[in-house]
Design an enzyme around this catalytic site. Structure first.
Site, PDB file in Angstrom:
ATOM      1  N   ASP A  88     -49.040  27.067  26.419  1.00 29.84           N
ATOM      2  CA  ASP A  88     -49.863  26.327  27.378  1.00 29.84           C
ATOM      3  C   ASP A  88     -50.166  27.236  28.567  1.00 29.84           C
ATOM      4  OD1 ASP A  88     -51.060  23.701  28.048  1.00 29.84           O
ATOM      5  OD2 ASP A  88     -49.874  24.005  29.853  1.00 29.84           O
ATOM      6  N   ASP A 476     -18.686   6.284  38.205  1.00 31.18           N
ATOM      7  CA  ASP A 476     -17.936   7.396  38.803  1.00 31.18           C
ATOM      8  C   ASP A 476     -16.857   6.842  39.724  1.00 31.18           C
ATOM      9  OD1 ASP A 476     -17.159   9.991  39.639  1.00 31.18           O
ATOM     10  OD2 ASP A 476     -19.191  10.717  39.336  1.00 31.18           O
ATOM     11  N   GLY A 502     -15.323   3.416  39.154  1.00 32.95           N
ATOM     12  CA  GLY A 502     -14.232   3.355  38.177  1.00 32.95           C
ATOM     13  C   GLY A 502     -13.829   4.751  37.729  1.00 32.95           C
ATOM     14  N   ASP A 503     -12.686   4.785  37.048  1.00 29.07           N
ATOM     15  CA  ASP A 503     -12.153   6.051  36.539  1.00 29.07           C
ATOM     16  C   ASP A 503     -12.310   6.030  35.029  1.00 29.07           C
ATOM     17  OD1 ASP A 503     -10.519   8.009  35.490  1.00 29.07           O
ATOM     18  OD2 ASP A 503      -8.969   7.780  37.032  1.00 29.07           O
ATOM     19  N   PHE A 504     -13.050   6.976  34.477  1.00 27.48           N
ATOM     20  CA  PHE A 504     -13.333   6.875  33.033  1.00 27.48           C
ATOM     21  C   PHE A 504     -12.109   7.138  32.160  1.00 27.48           C
ATOM     22  CE2 PHE A 504     -15.780  10.972  34.114  1.00 27.48           C
ATOM     23  CZ  PHE A 504     -14.707  11.827  33.832  1.00 27.48           C
ATOM     24  N   ARG A 519     -21.859  17.791  32.049  1.00 28.58           N
ATOM     25  CA  ARG A 519     -20.934  18.720  32.706  1.00 28.58           C
ATOM     26  C   ARG A 519     -19.619  18.025  33.072  1.00 28.58           C
ATOM     27  NH1 ARG A 519     -23.554  23.599  34.841  1.00 28.58           N
ATOM     28  NH2 ARG A 519     -22.068  23.597  36.536  1.00 28.58           N
TER      29      ARG A 519
END
Ligand SMILES: O=c1[nH]cc([C@@H]2O[C@H](COP(=O)(O)OP(=O)(O)OP(=O)(O)O)[C@@H](O)[C@H]2O)c(=O)[nH]1
Length: 613
Positions: A88, A476, A502-504, A519
């Site tokens: 392009d 997060d 929250g904490d995963f 990441r």
């Protein structure tokens, strides 16, 4: 005649040019390439405003053109070509992107803008390497762009209209054809002529050379550093899984002038003599930290903000305003000029486009905070690199006297100021890559997504922009969510994005069709990654997706530079490392995900998408 061996290498492959442009067809067939022409049906309607630079837009359009053709051909006869090439061409002037004019009035508007000025012509090129297994199409995309500067003479209205009435402008980017009558409008050109005509042949050959294999040491002594290596040093592109895309020039392991040579081992062990030493980048490598530190310092002292607000300014004025010595400021400014961050004219110093885009403290794609974070935080950890290498562990304890079980809660977020600095740094970094990450795969089949550890929502907002029907939840830590509001952009997509604290590793995950970890996995040990994937897998419904956005180093560890540097960074700063595509494939399969596909997006993340069975 086949001039370049890299082109000859492609003769064994089924190559498709995804372009209706007769100029591209001519340039490539003149070079001896044999290919089929299948014009792309991709409509060129990407939102220009969502790209940080004009060339990012051109590369993405080129990629979409090529992908559309690869998919269509695969669907039609279940046999995709080996290689699909898309391109392009656009003209960029003063922040505007000009494509083909829609009518004569539009052509007049474009040519009047270009009149008497210099502009850039960018051609984005995508090389899609296809393979299929069991009827499933896999595609690796390599992208690059080339820039040519073109200056128009001062032209009269009469001449402009005469040119427009010739009909030539209508199917040409910017409304002119440099190869024909339009050549008369051009006063000077700096760069590749064929790039303006529609295809950067020289860069294309170099890129192919880079992709197929690195040069042998003896070739390096014979050839100029940027030349195209000889044919017998190339191998099959499928051997280079993991090679990220590079932009605007040769990058990555394949242009390492100090590489240990190719697969041809017949001359292995031959050492260069003192008389024939190859050009060495080693001194530059040794000096690299000085340049980084100069950049950090210029950011910290807000030199780029000052020049945006008050530039151009002289050394004396800048020194006074940043409260520094004249001689020290002079050195700092000289380095910024040498590395393309500042321009110096009789009127003083001013920001280049690069600095305006990335180094102002408040730009949309600002990496200013990333530089400051590297200066204030990472730098101290890297002082203990040797210990990190010996111990195979991060260096928070040594550098900052902090015991780290969780690098985020214990170190990056250990007080409000540090937390905001880290969030700002990540926000800029993700913003730069978010568009490519969001469009690496077509995610339109999902109606809800949950970005785990999505921090400021930079990726979530971009996903919302790309997929207007998608609802995105950012999940997060509470201390992150409480400050995410400072990063909210304007615009309609904000309504699609919500934040849940929250904490995963501990709390139940919000429901979603698609889970995203951008990441995140690279921060954690294998045990923790298993824990997290198991939690995602339990929450994800059959048919749901998991999108992993990380850098993908090559399988054979001769990977692109950015990925190996990033992996080292994970060692020094976190509990994790970068993982290869095979490692992710095994991890995802172990947790009930199948159909694992990768897209090599390049820059700061690649993408892996898998479906929950
Ligand atoms: O000096 C010149 N500048 C540009 C051109 C031609 O302009 C077009 C650019 O358009 P685009 O990249 O969108 O390509 P298309 O022609 O639409 O073909 P695709 O099927 O690939 O989308 C391009 O044709 C250049 O060759 C020129 O001729 N001279």
């Amino acid at each position: 005649m086949v001039l370049y061996p890299v082109i000859r290498k492609l003769l064994e492959k089924r190559v498709v040019l995804a372009s209706a442009s007769p100029r591209r067809q001519e340039i490539l067939s003149n070079a001896g390439l044999r290919f089929e022409v299948v014009p792309s049906r991709f409509t060129e309607k990407l939102s220009k405003a969502s790209f940080p630079t004009p060339y990012a837009y051109a590369m993405e359009t080129a990629k979409q053109k090529a992908l559309e053709v690869a998919r269509r051909m695969h669907q039609k006869d279940l046999r995709a070509p080996d290689i699909v090439i898309g391109a392009d061409t656009i003209v960029a002037l003063e922040g505007l992107i000009l494509e083909k004019p829609v009518d004569k009035a539009d052509a007049h508007k474009m040519l009047s803008r270009l009149n008497g000025k210099e502009h850039s012509v960018f051609t984005g090129v995508a090389i899609v390497h296809c393979s299929s297994q069991g009827g499933k199409l896999d595609m690796d995309v390599w992208e690059f762009y080339e820039e040519t500067r073109v200056r128009f003479s001062q032209l009269s209205e009469e001449l402009l209209w005469e040119y427009i009435h010739s009909g030539e402008p209508m199917d040409k980017a910017g409304g002119y054809g440099i190869q024909a009558l339009g050549g008369m409008l051009v006063e000077s050109i700096h760069g590749d002529f064929l790039n303006v005509v529609g295809f950067p042949l020289n860069r294309f050959c170099k890129k192919l050379a880079e992709l197929f294999y690195p040069p042998r040491p003896e070739d390096l002594q014979r050839e100029k550093q940027d030349s195209i290596p000889a044919v017998d040093t190339f191998d099959n592109p499928s051997d280079v899984e993991g090679l990220g895309s590079s932009q605007g020039g040769a990058q990555g392991v394949r242009d390492r002038p100090w590489a240990e040579g190719g697969k041809d081992t017949k001359d292995a062990g031959r050492r260069p003599t003192v008389e024939s030493l190859p050009p060495t980048p080693v001194v530059e490598l040794i000096d690299g930290y000085k340049v980084s530190k100069a950049l950090f310092t210029a950011c910290k002292m807000k030199v780029f903000d000052l020049l945006r607000d008050e530039g151009p300014l002289s050394t004396v004025d800048i020194a006074r305003k940043i409260d520094a010595s004249e001689c020290g400021t002079g050195h700092l400014l000289d380095i910024c000029v040498a590395f393309g961050l500042l321009d110096k004219t009789d009127r003083g110093y001013s920001n280049t486009d690069l600095a305006s885009l990335y180094l102002l403290s408040d730009g949309e794609y600002s990496l200013h905070s990333l530089a400051v974070h590297n200066n204030n935080h990472s730098w101290h950890l890297y002082n203990h690199l040797e210990s990190a290498i010996r111990e195979g562990a991060n260096q928070h304890q040594r550098a900052l006297q902090i015991t780290v079980d969780d690098p985020f809660q214990d170190s990056f977020y250990r007080n409000k100021e540090k937390k905001l600095q880290f969030m700002r740094a990540m926000h800029g970094l993700i913003n730069v890559a978010a568009r490519q990450a969001a469009t690496a795969f077509d995610l339109s089949r999902f109606s809800s997504a949950c970005d785990l550890g999505g921090c400021t929502g930079a990726l979530a907002y971009q996903l919302a922009r790309q997929y207007p029907g998608l609802k995105v939840t950012v999940f997060d830590l509470p201390e992150v969510v409480e400050d995410a509001v400072y990063f909210q952009p304007g615009g309609p997509q904000t309504g699609q994005v919500s934040f849940v604290p929250g904490d995963f590793f501990r709390d139940s995950l919000p429901e979603a069709d698609l889970y995203i970890v951008c990441r995140i996995l690279h921060d954690w040990s294998d045990d923790k990654v298993h824990q997290l994937l198991s939690r995602i897998s339990s929450s994800c419904k059959p048919g749901g997706g998991l999108l992993v956005l990380e850098m993908l180093p090559g399988e054979d560890k001769r990977e692109a530079r950015a990925a190996v540097v990033q992996s080292l960074n994970m060692l020094v700063q976190t509990l994790g490392r970068e993982r290869t595509l095979s490692e992710y494939r095994s991890l995802l399969q172990a947790h009930g995900f199948a159909d694992v596909r990768a897209a090599y997006v390049g820059s700061i993340v690649d993408a892996v998408l898998a479906t929950r069975v």
